[in-house]
Write a protein that holds these residues in place. Structure first.
Motif, short mmCIF file in Angstrom:
data_model
loop_
_atom_site.label_atom_id
_atom_site.label_comp_id
_atom_site.label_asym_id
_atom_site.label_seq_id
_atom_site.Cartn_x
_atom_site.Cartn_y
_atom_site.Cartn_z
N TYR A 207 -6.25 5.74 5.24
CA TYR A 207 -6.40 5.42 3.82
C TYR A 207 -6.67 3.94 3.59
CZ TYR A 207 -4.24 10.03 3.48
OH TYR A 207 -3.96 11.37 3.61
N VAL A 208 -5.99 3.09 4.35
CA VAL A 208 -6.16 1.65 4.17
C VAL A 208 -7.60 1.25 4.51
CG1 VAL A 208 -5.43 -0.63 4.93
CG2 VAL A 208 -3.74 1.19 4.71
N GLY B 249 -4.73 6.90 -1.63
CA GLY B 249 -3.97 5.66 -1.50
C GLY B 249 -3.99 4.80 -2.74
N PHE C 84 0.84 -1.20 0.00
CA PHE C 84 0.00 0.00 0.00
C PHE C 84 0.88 1.25 0.00
CE2 PHE C 84 -2.85 3.25 1.62
CZ PHE C 84 -4.06 2.92 1.03
N LEU D 196 -0.83 4.47 8.13
CA LEU D 196 -1.55 4.73 6.88
C LEU D 196 -3.02 4.32 7.01
CD1 LEU D 196 1.12 3.61 4.23
CD2 LEU D 196 0.03 5.85 4.32
N SER E 188 -5.57 2.54 -7.97
CA SER E 188 -5.90 3.65 -7.08
C SER E 188 -7.18 3.34 -6.31
CB SER E 188 -6.10 4.92 -7.90
OG SER E 188 -6.66 5.94 -7.10
N PRO F 126 0.86 5.75 -0.19
CA PRO F 126 0.00 6.92 -0.03
C PRO F 126 -0.53 7.43 -1.36
CG PRO F 126 2.12 7.25 1.09
CD PRO F 126 2.23 5.98 0.32
N SER F 127 0.25 7.26 -2.44
CA SER F 127 -0.19 7.80 -3.73
C SER F 127 0.31 6.97 -4.90
CB SER F 127 0.31 9.25 -3.91
OG SER F 127 1.69 9.26 -4.16
#
Lengths: 367, 367
Positions: free
Chosen positions: B246-247, B216, B69, B243, B206, B71-72
């Motif tokens: 987002y996860v 994420g 995973f 994270l 994405s 962030p971007s």
């Protein structure tokens, strides 16, 4: 039995954990969001009131023209080094051998930015004025970390900081502050964040150390520097469509805890004193200068861990969460004081230290 | 009056917004967290059940050995390009001139990784087998984006994809999938994610496009590739202590929406048909192949915006959120179908298109 569970597990079962602010579970974020209106709009790629207001607030707090929120300090500081290196045309920066960039970032500075490091002082002590005066000045930037975490959180005197800053300005060397724990050092210096930051050209602070947020960092400095850092933030993949989970929690805990660092500092001094009264145990620094310190034990990790687990189970007090191997004779750990320490009755702590000291003595005799 | 508020503002005030899943406010995250036990422990620098379980789930879904995973997607894809470039010893990769890496990342690939790009096809059309067969093969990797977002979300045929994949394998060229919108193309291809990904060596997807999470991405491939990407994630400053915001949201909306992409695709075809029936309006593709398309208007942005605002106010239907300038005669926008389209009564939509068409005719006559 005691020996079968890990130190971390045993710590998490205690009624009186001494360090930090509490568990890092998702309740932390639930609490932050529960106070906020669901209609609040997400930031969008670094824009929007939610993120801009916070950036402005922290810029003001640090006494800098501008500030930008980053997902991590790793990203923020590499970017600062890159901008200063390009500005000066020198791809070399100076810092401590135990600097975060040197030991925790898989050499990102070299592999992503092609920047070399000049290591000052050595792994056992702070960078001193003397080191700076005698260094090779063919560098773009000097990075100072306050406090120097990996040696227990030590600090130079404020006068030494001023002298280092004056020297760098005279030589045209940029001075950057790794202020991951900046709020943590304000009580010792008896200075405002703005006063300390005025000695530096750029500053990074973290929001998940003493402040206790989820993650995230701020990089601050002159407007042109910060503007450039936003471009690099996008290049690094840090310009997320939404950073609000981190921004909101950073803001929440900054507001909640910014005035508690004197209390954490006093707690650290008190707790370090209790450890120093135990046999085979010394803290570094002996008298803390922030909310953190290291404890060095005259027992190896394998021998000490079951002793600690037994003490946690007998007393209900959790002393430390993890222990680091040094060699067959010694071990050490890092301690950070947060909200929890002050909430525990003094007699519980003193009784637990009495038990700890007894068990340490027994273990040392068996050695 | 109509002219004084922005298109985005007017859209947000409508009772029937046609595109996306709804507002990107913090309620989205509040809803995700409200279903979860606060005692759930944070991931810690990429470790912990919370993040590992999700990575394993998505690796399996994509039919890849491992996944990590990020962030971007910006970070994930640059890192993929770096790993493949180092493996092949060639710092050059091929992609479309409107690839995300080429136009949305401030040239991070060049400035952070020193990797050059070979642009295939041109800005008006897809990369075709012909382009690949005739390209300079002195590259480490070919990146394909499915669908090609910046030209409206077009797709090659599956047979063409297979042929490109076979050619790359024959020539020892790595094939990477920019699958930011991978779920979005499964209904058109009538293939599983695993089938499509089997044509590629590495894949990025994405979680805030069609899936509608907060932010994420996942990068997936062989175990050794993914392990190396974790090192680069730390170098980039993407290995955050937590994270989980987002996860957790990625997981939540992946589970909630993974089976709705057929519905979004059908919605896109229906909506594109309605636009194509309006005067001076065509979609690209004419018949969408995913949940997205572009609309090209024979009116410039400055003339069209007030027309749209008036239609929103009269009908209560929000058509698009923003409009892009092309020239003094034309403008265009991107449309993505999510949960909202199917929830709006058909007669409301048809009546609104009737009004839109009338106003467009009037505006075109005035031109």
């Amino acid at each position: 039995m005691s020996g079968t569970i890990s130190l971390f597990e045993a710590y998490n079962r205690t009624a009186y954990p001494l360090v930090g602010h509490g568990k890092r579970n998702i309740q932390v974020l639930k609490d932050v969001l529960s106070e906020l209106d669901g209609k609040m709009e997400s930031d969008v790629y670094g824009s929007g009131e939610l993120i801009e207001d916070f950036q402005n607030k922290i810029a003001k707090f640090l006494g800098k023209e501008a500030a930008v929120f980053f997902p991590s300090g790793t990203m923020a500081q590499q970017i600062a080094m890159r901008i200063w290196s390009e500005k000066k045309g020198i791809k070399r920066v100076a810092y401590h051998p135990l600097c975060h960039l040197e030991i925790h970032e898989e050499e990102g500075l070299k592999h992503l930015h092609g920047i070399e490091s000049l290591l000052l002082a050595d792994k056992t002590r702070l960078i001193q004025l003397e080191d700076v005066l005698n260094m090779d000045t063919n560098i773009s930037c000097l990075l100072l970390e306050l406090p120097q975490r990996e040696i227990g959180g030590e600090l130079p005197s404020y006068e030494e900081l001023e002298a280092i800053s004056a020297f760098c300005r005279e030589k045209g060397i940029i001075l950057h502050l790794d202020g991951a724990r900046l709020l943590e050092v304000l009580p010792y210096y008896e200075k405002s964040a703005e006063q300390i930051c005025s000695l530096f050209d750029s500053v990074y602070i973290s929001f998940y150390k003493g402040i206790g947020g989820i993650a995230g960092a701020i990089l601050a400095g002159h407007e042109a520097f910060v503007k450039e850092s936003v471009i690099w933030k996008r290049r690094h993949g840090g310009d997320l469509i939404s950073l609000y989970p981190y921004v909101l929690s950073a803001d929440h805990f900054f507001m909640q805890r910014q005035d508690r660092f004197q209390q954490y500092y006093e707690g650290a001094k008190e707790l370090a004193g209790l450890y120093n009264d135990c046999q085979g145990t010394t803290t570094r620094p002996v008298v803390p200068v922030s909310n953190m310190f290291h404890i060095h034990f005259s027992l190896p990790k394998a021998k000490l861990e079951p002793v600690l687990v037994a003490v946690y189970e007998e007393t209900g007090v959790g002393f430390i969460t993890r222990l680091n191997h040094i060699d067959d004779e010694t071990s050490y750990c890092e301690v950070n004081i947060g909200d929890q320490f002050a909430s525990i009755p003094k007699e519980v702590i003193h009784q637990a230290f009495h038990v700890l000291n007894q068990k340490l003595q027994e273990a040392l005799q068996e050695k």
